[in-house]
Design an enzyme around this catalytic site. Structure first.
Site, PDB file in Angstrom:
ATOM      1  N   ASP A  56      64.456  18.361  21.550  1.00  0.00           N
ATOM      2  CA  ASP A  56      63.204  18.325  20.793  1.00  0.00           C
ATOM      3  C   ASP A  56      62.185  19.297  21.399  1.00  0.00           C
ATOM      4  OD1 ASP A  56      61.369  17.464  18.921  1.00  0.00           O
ATOM      5  OD2 ASP A  56      61.522  15.344  19.435  1.00  0.00           O
ATOM      6  N   ASP A 109      60.811  15.948  10.075  1.00  0.00           N
ATOM      7  CA  ASP A 109      60.537  14.536  10.373  1.00  0.00           C
ATOM      8  C   ASP A 109      60.286  13.761   9.089  1.00  0.00           C
ATOM      9  OD1 ASP A 109      60.920  14.655  13.023  1.00  0.00           O
ATOM     10  OD2 ASP A 109      58.814  14.634  13.600  1.00  0.00           O
TER      11      ASP A 109
HETATM   12  C1  DGJ Z   1      59.901  14.542  16.942  1.00  0.00           C
HETATM   13  C2  DGJ Z   1      61.254  14.464  16.326  1.00  0.00           C
HETATM   14  O1  DGJ Z   1      61.341  15.275  15.218  1.00  0.00           O
HETATM   15  C3  DGJ Z   1      61.554  13.012  15.985  1.00  0.00           C
HETATM   16  O2  DGJ Z   1      62.774  12.924  15.322  1.00  0.00           O
HETATM   17  C4  DGJ Z   1      61.578  12.229  17.255  1.00  0.00           C
HETATM   18  O3  DGJ Z   1      62.626  12.692  18.078  1.00  0.00           O
HETATM   19  C5  DGJ Z   1      60.244  12.372  17.972  1.00  0.00           C
HETATM   20  N1  DGJ Z   1      59.867  13.751  18.122  1.00  0.00           N
HETATM   21  C6  DGJ Z   1      60.296  11.709  19.312  1.00  0.00           C
HETATM   22  O4  DGJ Z   1      59.180  11.942  20.048  1.00  0.00           O
END
Ligand code: DGJ
Length: 755
Positions: free
Chosen positions: A479, A549
């Protein structure tokens, strides 16, 4: 080996594979001139017939001789500023006397089979033997600097890639203040500009605008390629559709700051400039040193947008993505992020895993919150050791327990970040990108580590390796949740601060390189607050990217449609999440959520312990169904049929067709139910026109030509009467039958050739 590059007696180079042509010339004065890029041109002794006539962007000196630069007949090849070409150039080299003017002239060339590595493999790039590379070396003798231009043409794809390298042979140091990957001149201004824009939760939406005189650009100065503008643009002739019109696509194999600039002169010459964003960029080119730009991938199609996309897809699947997972369908995963966020215990995780196993999920991914003391997003990034209050037996113990349930285990990291509250920050406050004496802007209570410094990358590598060694990790989600502010490195001198952003990304690539080499079996998925760094640079290391997301099926229609313009379906991280959806609070059926996620990696992002028996039964069917068709979806040819960006975008459809055209998988979606709608057929693409096909859940046998030329009725004809008869159609028969009435309905169809 088929010959792809021809050199004529008139010093013209013609790169062609029968589907496109790119022609350039060494001019009499030694400069390089651009002649043509587009539809295939027949091999000829000379291309004088294609030279551009008339004025454009250059001047002639009073004696009629071009002023050192380009003759009016030619367009520029890797345009240089200051000798007659007044449009912005592809580079800027600041010399010891302060001048930025150069005069690079042809020195030599070679045509090599395959493709030399970029920066000896330290930068991501396409690779392969099914291509040839033209390497032209130019020299500016006055300053003793060489410029090497690389052009690779692939045999089977309508693709040419470009890169440039500067080599300083001078006794004095110089500075590159601009070093783009390519400039491409077009003898026309009759184009539209297509770009992929957005933001967090609405990434890569398609926008098209008419070109106007002057400069129009998209780019990023955030330290990442970003969700705001993707490092992809296309020029298309007005009226281009998915299946007609000419289109040139440009995609930078780079994950950092970029610029994509299109300048149109009032003499209707269009110049595309694409590469590292020059804003804030300054690279010291010291004596004997060289600098190579990232690679620009250029695709051409005379048959519309879908064909362009297919060339990008095939190139990226076969000649960019690497490793064990290149040709494999990933295991169906469940990720706990939307199920628990930071609030979990080992017991809760094991409960989800057990419930997931019961419904045939194959891989459990533990997301954020497992390390340091991270109960919310305000601490511990940089401390990559398990929080034993949550996980008493650490990651090693947990991964084994997950394995004994019968699932593979995957783990989340955010390697590039550090929280002010962390051991790492306590020990190394100077490892943060920041400016002494200035406020440090935090985002999500975190700072960016200075990956331009090898020691920092080493530390994170060692920490990650320690977690992975001995545990049963088979998947890593990488991430990256903030962009860079206050760009300054404690480890670069004042004169080198302009190198930070590029060095940072090279550090990210270095860590990826080390981890993927050390752990070749691990499947990596890149992520940056969702799809904030969805680019070919990332795909070189991680074959899939969490696309957004936003896991809402209806929002995903736009996101995945836009993403598919350049990136293969196999790379699109897509999950079924809970309803109501956590980002837009929309309720959609489990069928519709899956029907969208099938066109991606396919996984789940929900609390499996909270599923109804009905949903559990359905998920089992979905997983089996996906497995049965995943090869076709991931490795077939992708055709976009109905766009969420055209008209009211209410009907969306796309399909994957197997290479031998014997099978296809179609997804069709209706955003809102409409009162008394027009009853329309859906036309398909890519089938064998002479073959007969059957469609799952649809009566009859169809010729491919009928399905493509006339289409078939893929929805119920619901005009507002007898709602009680039609309502059940929406939810029943997930895998059979035509699309039901009502909001957020959808259906997938399997189309098979009759033997
Ligand atoms: C952003 C990601 O896109 C999410 O899927 C998740 O992993 C969060 N960060 C966790 O902080």
């Amino acid at each position: 080996m088929c010959n792809l590059i021809y050199k004529t007696n008139t010093n013209e180079f013609h790169l062609t594979n029968g589907n496109l042509s790119y022609i350039l010339k060494v001019l009499d004065n030694g400069n390089l001139g651009h002649i043509y890029f587009g539809k295939p041109i027949k091999i000829n002794d000379s291309y004088v017939n294609l030279y551009r006539k008339g004025r454009h962007l250059t001047v002639e000196s009073e004696d009629g001789v071009p002023a050192g630069g380009i003759k009016p007949d030619f367009m520029c090849e890797y345009a240089q500023y200051g000798t007659g070409d007044y449009t912005e150039g592809a580079f800027q080299l600041k010399q010891p006397n302060g001048s930025i003017v150069t005069d690079f002239k042809y020195m030599s060339h070679e045509i090599v089979k395959g493709k030399p590595k970029l920066m000896s493999g330290k930068m991501p790039a396409t690779y392969g033997n099914d291509c040839q590379t033209l390497v032209i070396t130019l020299v500016d003798k006055l300053i003793d600097v060489r410029l090497v231009l690389y052009y690779t043409i692939f045999e089977k794809y309508n693709i040419i890639t470009r890169s440039a390298k500067f080599i300083n042979g001078n006794a004095d140091d110089m500075k590159l203040t601009r070093a783009l990957s390519a400039s491409i001149d077009f003898d026309s201004a009759d184009f539209e500009l297509l770009q992929l824009d957005g933001s967090w939760l609405r990434e890569r939406h398609i926008n098209i605008s008419k070109l106007r005189y002057g400069s129009q650009r998209v780019g990023s100065s955030r330290g990442a390629s970003s969700a705001i503008h993707n490092p992809f643009i296309a020029l298309q002739t007005p009226g281009t559709t998915e299946y007609s019109g000419e289109i040139y696509g440009f995609n930078l194999v780079y994950s950092g700051n970029f610029t994509a600039d299109v300048e149109v002169t009032p003499h209707d010459l269009t110049r595309v400039l694409f590469g590292i964003n020059p804003y804030g960029f300054e690279w010291n080119l010291r004596k004997g040193e060289e600098f190579q730009t990232p690679e620009l991938v250029m695709a051409y199609s005379q048959n519309g947008v879908t064909e362009m996309s297919q060339h990008f897809h095939n190139l990226y699947l076969n000649n960019l993505i690497r490793g064990d997972w290149q040709y494999k369908v990933p295991p169906t995963l469940i990720n706990n992020w939307e199920a628990t966020y930071f609030d979990f215990t080992e017991e809760k995780i094991l409960d989800i895993a057990k419930a997931a196993k019961e419904i045939d999920i194959e891989l459990f991914v533990l997301d954020d919150g497992w390390f340091g003391k991270r109960d919310k997003d305000d601490s511990s990034l940089g401390d990559w050791f398990p929080d034993t209050a949550k996980l008493p037996d650490g990651i090693i113990g947990l991964s084994k327990k997950i394995n004994s349930i019968g699932l593979k285990f995957g783990l989340w990291f955010e390697p590039e970040m550090v929280c002010p509250v962390s051991k790492l920050h306590e020990e190394h406050p100077d490892w943060v990108i920041s400016i002494p004496g200035r406020h440090r802007t935090l985002q999500r209570t975190q700072s960016v580590l200075d990956f331009s410094k090898k020691e920092v990358v080493d530390n994170i590598y060692e920490q990650m390796k320690k977690v992975i060694d001995g545990s049963a990790i088979e998947y890593i989600k990488w991430d990256m949740n903030r962009n860079i502010t206050e760009p300054m490195s404690a480890f670069l001198d004042a004169d080198s601060q302009g190198e930070l952003m590029h060095r940072y990304i090279l550090g990210v690539y270095d860590l990826y390189d080390r981890l993927t080499n050390e752990f070749p079996n691990i499947l990596f998925e890149s992520c940056a607050s969702g799809g904030g760094r969805y680019d070919p640079g990332m795909l070189y290391y991680a074959p899939q990217t969490w696309a957004s997301d936003d896991s809402d099926a209806m929002e995903r229609l736009k996101i995945q449609y836009g993403t598919s313009l350049a990136y293969p379906i196999k790379s699109i991280g897509a999950h079924v999440s809970a309803s109501p959806n956590h980002q837009v609070l929309r309720n959609t059926s489990i069928n519709t959520r899956a029907n969208v996620a099938y066109f991606g990696t396919f996984g789940y992002e929900l609390d499996a312990t909270k599923l109804s028996d009905e949903d559990k039964a359905m998920i089992k069917k979905q997983i089996k169904y996906f497995k049965d068709h995943a090869e076709l979806i991931h490795f077939g040819d992708f055709y976009r049929l109905q766009s969420p960006f055209i008209g009211d975008g209410n009907d969306v459809a796309w399909m994957s067709v197997s290479k031998d055209k014997s099978k296809a998988f179609l997804g069709a979606y209706q955003v809102l139910g409409r009162p008394n709608p027009v009853y329309k057929r859906l036309k398909l693409k890519g089938l064998d026109k002479d073959a007969q096909y059957k469609i799952s859940g649809v009566k009859g046998v169809f010729y491919g030509s009928d399905l493509m030329d006339v289409g078939f009725y893929n929805k119920v004809d619901f005009g507002g009467n007898n709602w009680d008869i039609y309502a059940p159609v929406r939810e029943e028969n997930a895998f059979e039958g035509i699309l039901g009435a009502g909001d957020f309905s959808s259906k997938v169809f399997v189309i098979e050739k009759i033997k």
